[in-house]
Motif scaffolding. Structure first.
Motif, PDB file in Angstrom:
ATOM      1  N   MET A 221       0.589  -1.129  -0.256  1.00 32.05           N
ATOM      2  CA  MET A 221      -0.020   0.058  -0.130  1.00 32.05           C
ATOM      3  C   MET A 221      -0.060   1.427   0.479  1.00 32.05           C
ATOM      4  O   MET A 221       2.100   1.033   1.492  1.00 32.05           O
ATOM      5  CB  MET A 221      -1.081   0.098   1.251  1.00 32.05           C
ATOM      6  N   ASN A 222       0.781   2.436  -0.383  1.00 34.85           N
ATOM      7  CA  ASN A 222       1.235   3.490  -0.673  1.00 34.85           C
ATOM      8  C   ASN A 222       0.086   4.471   0.044  1.00 34.85           C
ATOM      9  O   ASN A 222      -0.634   3.930  -0.145  1.00 34.85           O
ATOM     10  CB  ASN A 222       1.167   4.513  -1.815  1.00 34.85           C
ATOM     11  N   ILE A 223       1.512   5.261   1.006  1.00 33.24           N
ATOM     12  CA  ILE A 223       0.365   6.849   2.310  1.00 33.24           C
ATOM     13  C   ILE A 223       1.402   7.517   1.823  1.00 33.24           C
ATOM     14  O   ILE A 223       2.305   7.731   1.711  1.00 33.24           O
ATOM     15  CB  ILE A 223       0.969   5.664   3.315  1.00 33.24           C
ATOM     16  N   LEU A 224       0.107   8.587   2.173  1.00 33.19           N
ATOM     17  CA  LEU A 224       0.709   9.888   1.301  1.00 33.19           C
ATOM     18  C   LEU A 224       0.524  10.919   3.078  1.00 33.19           C
ATOM     19  O   LEU A 224      -0.437  10.311   3.878  1.00 33.19           O
ATOM     20  CB  LEU A 224      -0.402  10.562   0.714  1.00 33.19           C
ATOM     21  N   VAL A 225       1.235  11.271   3.780  1.00 34.10           N
ATOM     22  CA  VAL A 225       0.938  12.333   4.559  1.00 34.10           C
ATOM     23  C   VAL A 225       1.362  14.113   4.511  1.00 34.10           C
ATOM     24  O   VAL A 225       1.723  14.258   3.222  1.00 34.10           O
ATOM     25  CB  VAL A 225       2.629  11.412   5.437  1.00 34.10           C
ATOM     26  N   VAL A 226       0.431  14.108   4.697  1.00 31.54           N
ATOM     27  CA  VAL A 226       0.187  15.925   4.439  1.00 31.54           C
ATOM     28  C   VAL A 226       0.418  16.655   5.128  1.00 31.54           C
ATOM     29  O   VAL A 226       0.329  16.717   6.592  1.00 31.54           O
ATOM     30  CB  VAL A 226      -1.249  15.861   3.890  1.00 31.54           C
ATOM     31  N   GLY A 227       1.739  17.224   5.094  1.00 32.80           N
ATOM     32  CA  GLY A 227       2.042  18.050   5.863  1.00 32.80           C
ATOM     33  C   GLY A 227       3.920  18.402   5.973  1.00 32.80           C
ATOM     34  O   GLY A 227       4.307  17.684   4.889  1.00 32.80           O
ATOM     35  N   GLY A 228       4.332  19.530   6.439  1.00 29.81           N
ATOM     36  CA  GLY A 228       6.009  19.377   6.631  1.00 29.81           C
ATOM     37  C   GLY A 228       6.028  19.120   7.913  1.00 29.81           C
ATOM     38  O   GLY A 228       7.922  20.279   7.482  1.00 29.81           O
ATOM     39  N   GLY A 229       6.062  19.337   9.024  1.00 35.39           N
ATOM     40  CA  GLY A 229       6.876  19.902  10.228  1.00 35.39           C
ATOM     41  C   GLY A 229       7.444  18.102  10.761  1.00 35.39           C
ATOM     42  O   GLY A 229       7.430  17.220  11.103  1.00 35.39           O
TER      43      GLY A 229
ATOM     44  N   GLN B 162      -2.293   6.354  -6.246  1.00 34.73           N
ATOM     45  CA  GLN B 162      -3.010   4.602  -5.621  1.00 34.73           C
ATOM     46  C   GLN B 162      -2.710   4.978  -4.451  1.00 34.73           C
ATOM     47  O   GLN B 162      -2.548   3.704  -3.796  1.00 34.73           O
ATOM     48  CB  GLN B 162      -2.788   3.276  -6.647  1.00 34.73           C
ATOM     49  N   ILE B 163      -3.067   6.165  -3.951  1.00 36.80           N
ATOM     50  CA  ILE B 163      -2.786   6.044  -2.515  1.00 36.80           C
ATOM     51  C   ILE B 163      -3.852   5.012  -1.795  1.00 36.80           C
ATOM     52  O   ILE B 163      -5.079   5.714  -1.641  1.00 36.80           O
ATOM     53  CB  ILE B 163      -2.849   7.682  -1.891  1.00 36.80           C
ATOM     54  N   GLY B 164      -3.637   4.214  -0.909  1.00 40.75           N
ATOM     55  CA  GLY B 164      -3.532   3.726  -0.019  1.00 40.75           C
ATOM     56  C   GLY B 164      -4.982   4.495   1.119  1.00 40.75           C
ATOM     57  O   GLY B 164      -6.406   3.767   1.120  1.00 40.75           O
ATOM     58  N   LEU B 165      -3.634   5.353   2.024  1.00 41.80           N
ATOM     59  CA  LEU B 165      -4.878   5.353   3.087  1.00 41.80           C
ATOM     60  C   LEU B 165      -3.548   7.109   3.078  1.00 41.80           C
ATOM     61  O   LEU B 165      -2.439   7.224   2.605  1.00 41.80           O
ATOM     62  CB  LEU B 165      -4.263   4.968   3.788  1.00 41.80           C
ATOM     63  N   THR B 166      -4.565   8.030   3.388  1.00 40.66           N
ATOM     64  CA  THR B 166      -4.339   9.996   3.304  1.00 40.66           C
ATOM     65  C   THR B 166      -4.171   9.751   4.613  1.00 40.66           C
ATOM     66  O   THR B 166      -4.886   9.678   5.710  1.00 40.66           O
ATOM     67  CB  THR B 166      -4.662  10.769   2.261  1.00 40.66           C
ATOM     68  N   VAL B 167      -3.100  10.333   5.370  1.00 47.69           N
ATOM     69  CA  VAL B 167      -2.446  10.768   6.760  1.00 47.69           C
ATOM     70  C   VAL B 167      -2.726  12.052   6.421  1.00 47.69           C
ATOM     71  O   VAL B 167      -1.372  13.111   6.416  1.00 47.69           O
ATOM     72  CB  VAL B 167      -1.955   9.876   7.767  1.00 47.69           C
TER      73      VAL B 167
ATOM     74  N   CYS C  36       3.609  14.175  19.792  1.00 49.05           N
ATOM     75  CA  CYS C  36       3.183  13.339  18.523  1.00 49.05           C
ATOM     76  C   CYS C  36       4.387  12.375  18.576  1.00 49.05           C
ATOM     77  O   CYS C  36       4.879  11.247  19.028  1.00 49.05           O
ATOM     78  CB  CYS C  36       3.315  14.098  16.790  1.00 49.05           C
ATOM     79  N   GLN C  37       5.927  13.364  18.617  1.00 44.34           N
ATOM     80  CA  GLN C  37       7.245  12.569  18.818  1.00 44.34           C
ATOM     81  C   GLN C  37       7.708  11.899  19.454  1.00 44.34           C
ATOM     82  O   GLN C  37       7.853  10.924  19.635  1.00 44.34           O
ATOM     83  CB  GLN C  37       8.302  13.701  18.439  1.00 44.34           C
TER      84      GLN C  37
ATOM     85  N   LEU D 185       5.633  10.996  11.835  1.00 42.72           N
ATOM     86  CA  LEU D 185       4.538  10.271  11.638  1.00 42.72           C
ATOM     87  C   LEU D 185       5.061   9.554  10.036  1.00 42.72           C
ATOM     88  O   LEU D 185       4.425   8.182  10.104  1.00 42.72           O
ATOM     89  CB  LEU D 185       3.307  11.000  11.079  1.00 42.72           C
ATOM     90  N   VAL D 186       5.936   9.882   9.718  1.00 43.06           N
ATOM     91  CA  VAL D 186       6.502   9.030   8.015  1.00 43.06           C
ATOM     92  C   VAL D 186       7.214   8.401   8.752  1.00 43.06           C
ATOM     93  O   VAL D 186       7.488   6.990   8.533  1.00 43.06           O
ATOM     94  CB  VAL D 186       7.051   9.721   7.266  1.00 43.06           C
ATOM     95  N   TRP D 187       8.555   8.090   9.857  1.00 44.77           N
ATOM     96  CA  TRP D 187       9.092   8.103  10.989  1.00 44.77           C
ATOM     97  C   TRP D 187       8.683   6.436  11.373  1.00 44.77           C
ATOM     98  O   TRP D 187       9.234   5.308  11.130  1.00 44.77           O
ATOM     99  CB  TRP D 187       9.669   8.561  11.300  1.00 44.77           C
ATOM    100  N   LYS D 188       7.071   6.250  11.673  1.00 42.56           N
ATOM    101  CA  LYS D 188       6.417   5.834  12.385  1.00 42.56           C
ATOM    102  C   LYS D 188       5.863   4.632  10.978  1.00 42.56           C
ATOM    103  O   LYS D 188       5.849   3.622  11.120  1.00 42.56           O
ATOM    104  CB  LYS D 188       5.106   6.067  13.727  1.00 42.56           C
ATOM    105  N   ILE D 189       5.166   5.592   9.828  1.00 42.29           N
ATOM    106  CA  ILE D 189       4.361   4.890   9.149  1.00 42.29           C
ATOM    107  C   ILE D 189       4.909   3.954   9.001  1.00 42.29           C
ATOM    108  O   ILE D 189       4.819   2.387   7.970  1.00 42.29           O
ATOM    109  CB  ILE D 189       3.681   5.380   8.275  1.00 42.29           C
TER     110      ILE D 189
END
Length: 423
Positions: free
Chosen positions: A1-9, A62-67, A293-294, A15-19
């Motif tokens: 599955m491809n995942i898209l994380v929205v944001g840049g902070g 074909q993003i399966g989940l956007t966070v 979050c971190q 989130l990206v690191w964990k996903i």
């Protein structure tokens, strides 16, 4: 599955690191991302408020989940648009995101459903607001109704300071439309804590406790920021406080949102003030806290992706969270002058040395690239996060990382986690 994380902070980097650690994931994209995130995801140059662009990209790849990380796209209705297009996306819809997008809406919901919070008044007239301040006295809290990037709240120590805050909102339009309505609240004393939970609109799944540090200087002095550091667990959230928050705050709020026709699905963040073993709500946010979050995701043992999917699908009662026994502490390294004006573009030294330290991770928040070098690009620049057997050990680990990193005019607090040690 491809995942898209929205944001840049920093929150999105966590989130990206964990996903990216999930066995369910083929590829992670992040829009717009940052130079640190680029080590774990492909960064895509699409702004967080470009909903059309994000939707087109999600279809194309074909993003399966956007966070969704930040609050702005949530309040703009990104979740509504993606759902209409048949795409799975994690976060509340536009109606539910008003919990953060409008302080007035949030306070009115809490009042209606009996959630413990500070007494308040809402005003569109400057003179009425001033009269209320004169009547109540100081200290008192003045909030711009809408989104103001974490800077729309003033804890005024005098009536004059409170009136100046009202004038900044209503006369000077310091926050534009966000300050057209002003919420004025009683000042709550005690110790702050952050209580963050997943909810699919019915089931509530709390994360571990954490505590943020909003003021810019040591000893909680100076103006409020987006957060200068955080740690988890937070000893102020005792078992009894935890029970009270779930039963008297989260359950009534989630039930109330459903009753209002805007069920809440996503991350619910309660900013709390705890006094004498009882919690009251300072604010609700509709996304992971940053920097909470971190340290939280550093401590999370479970795969995050199935939890996000269960939330989106209304199946949260089928999953649970497992935590590492270790504590985590995140120290934010900021640009000198933040939360006021600051100079960008200073090269950051020592990131490679910090990366070599065990049980330490440096999350990028406000970084950029200049002539091939990583530079400070925002107010909060890095979230240096250490793990340890207990809070004091995690504090030492985090500051070991901080001491290896430098750039011109860097600023950070030296007392992150001290409240936990004192307890």
């Amino acid at each position: 599955m491809n995942i898209l994380v929205v944001g840049g902070g920093g929150r999105e980097h966590a989130l990206v690191w964990k996903i990216a650690q999930s066995s369910l994931v083929d590829k992670v994209y992040c829009a717009p991302g940052n130079p640190g995130i680029a080590a774990q995801a492909e960064c895509v140059d699409i702004a967080v408020d470009d909903i059309d662009g994000l939707l087109a990209f999600a279809r194309q790849q074909q993003i399966g989940l956007t966070v969704v990380g930040p609050e702005l796209p949530l309040t703009l209705g990104i979740v509504d648009r993606f759902r209409q297009a048949g795409l799975e996306i994690f976060g509340p819809d536009r109606q539910a995101a008003r919990l953060e997008g409008s302080k007035k809406f949030c306070k009115d919901i809490m009042a209606k459903y009996g959630v413990p919070t500070a007494a308040y008044g809402t005003f569109t007239d400057r003179d009425q607001a001033v009269a209320f301040i004169r009547e109540q006295g100081a200290p008192i809290v003045v909030k711009a109704d809408g989104l103001a990037a974490g800077k729309g709240v003033v804890v005024a120590r005098s009536e004059e300071e409170a009136i100046a805050a009202v004038d900044a909102c209503m006369l000077d339009a310091a926050f534009g439309e966000a300050g057209r309505i002003v919420v004025i609240e009683e000042f709550l004393d005690g110790e702050e804590a952050s209580f963050i939970a997943f909810t699919d609109g019915r089931t509530i799944l709390p994360l571990a406790s954490s505590q943020d540090h909003k003021p810019v200087f040591d000893g909680d002095q100076g103006p409020n920021t987006g957060g200068m550091g955080a740690y988890s667990p937070a000893p102020v959230v005792t078992d009894e406080v935890h029970r009270q928050v779930v039963e008297e705050i989260l359950q009534p709020l989630v039930a109330g949102m459903a009753a209002e026709g805007c069920p809440f699905n996503g991350i619910l963040y309660a900013g709390l003030m705890v006094r004498d073993g009882r919690a009251k709500v300072l604010e609700f946010n509709v996304r992971f806290g940053d920097p909470e979050c971190q340290p939280l995701l550093m401590r999370l043992k479970s795969d995050l992706v199935p939890v996000l999917q269960a939330c989106v699908r209304g199946e949260l009662d089928r999953v649970s969270l497992e935590w590492h026994d270790k504590a985590a502490v995140c120290v934010v390294m900021a640009s000198g002058g933040y939360p006021g004006s600051y100079v960008k573009g200073h090269p950051i030294e020592g990131l490679d040395r910090a990366a070599a330290i065990d049980d330490l991770f440096v999350f990028h928040a406000g970084t950029g690239l200049k002539d091939g070098r990583i530079v400070n690009q925002g107010g909060r620049v890095l979230g240096v996060t250490g793990l340890g057997a207990d809070i004091p050990t995690a504090i030492r680990k985090a500051y070991q990382g901080v001491e290896t990193i430098s750039w011109q005019d860097v600023h950070y607090r030296t007392d992150i986690g001290a409240k936990a040690v004192k307890r």
